[in-house]
Design an enzyme around this catalytic site. Sequence first.
Site, mmCIF file in Angstrom:
data_model
loop_
_atom_site.group_PDB
_atom_site.id
_atom_site.type_symbol
_atom_site.label_atom_id
_atom_site.label_comp_id
_atom_site.label_asym_id
_atom_site.label_seq_id
_atom_site.Cartn_x
_atom_site.Cartn_y
_atom_site.Cartn_z
ATOM 1 N N CYS A 198 0.832 -1.205 0.000
ATOM 2 C CA CYS A 198 0.000 0.000 0.000
ATOM 3 C C CYS A 198 0.870 1.260 0.000
ATOM 4 C CB CYS A 198 -0.911 -0.041 1.227
ATOM 5 S SG CYS A 198 -1.762 1.499 1.595
ATOM 6 N N CYS A 247 0.105 3.813 2.731
ATOM 7 C CA CYS A 247 0.558 3.270 4.023
ATOM 8 C C CYS A 247 2.046 3.555 4.217
ATOM 9 C CB CYS A 247 0.322 1.757 4.094
ATOM 10 S SG CYS A 247 -1.407 1.256 3.967
#
Length: 106
Positions: free
Chosen positions: A28, A31
């Site tokens: 991600c 993230c």
Amino acid sequence: MTIKVTDSTLLSEVQKGITLVEFLAPWCGPCKMLGPVLEELEEELAPKVKIAKLNIDENEIIANQLGIRSIPKMVLYQNGQPLERIVGYKPKEVLKDYLIKKIEDK
């Protein structure tokens, strides 16, 4: 330093005080951007706030129980209870202001 939690350790780690748990995955992009922000906040706000990370690819049980469908997602816990959810990347100052308000409201 942020702590890594798992399905089996999450509940024990959020029992006391205020804990912000980031639900993430290694693939991600947002993230990865959020990680350093949370590390800095951990240093600045400890010991009043604890920050933890849970990899949803390796720990699906809690993520499924909480209905985590998109990441990054953060869940704010106070004394073991999930209070609020924050979806997506947020700049450091936004998160810091949010957490300081939660500390003051405590």
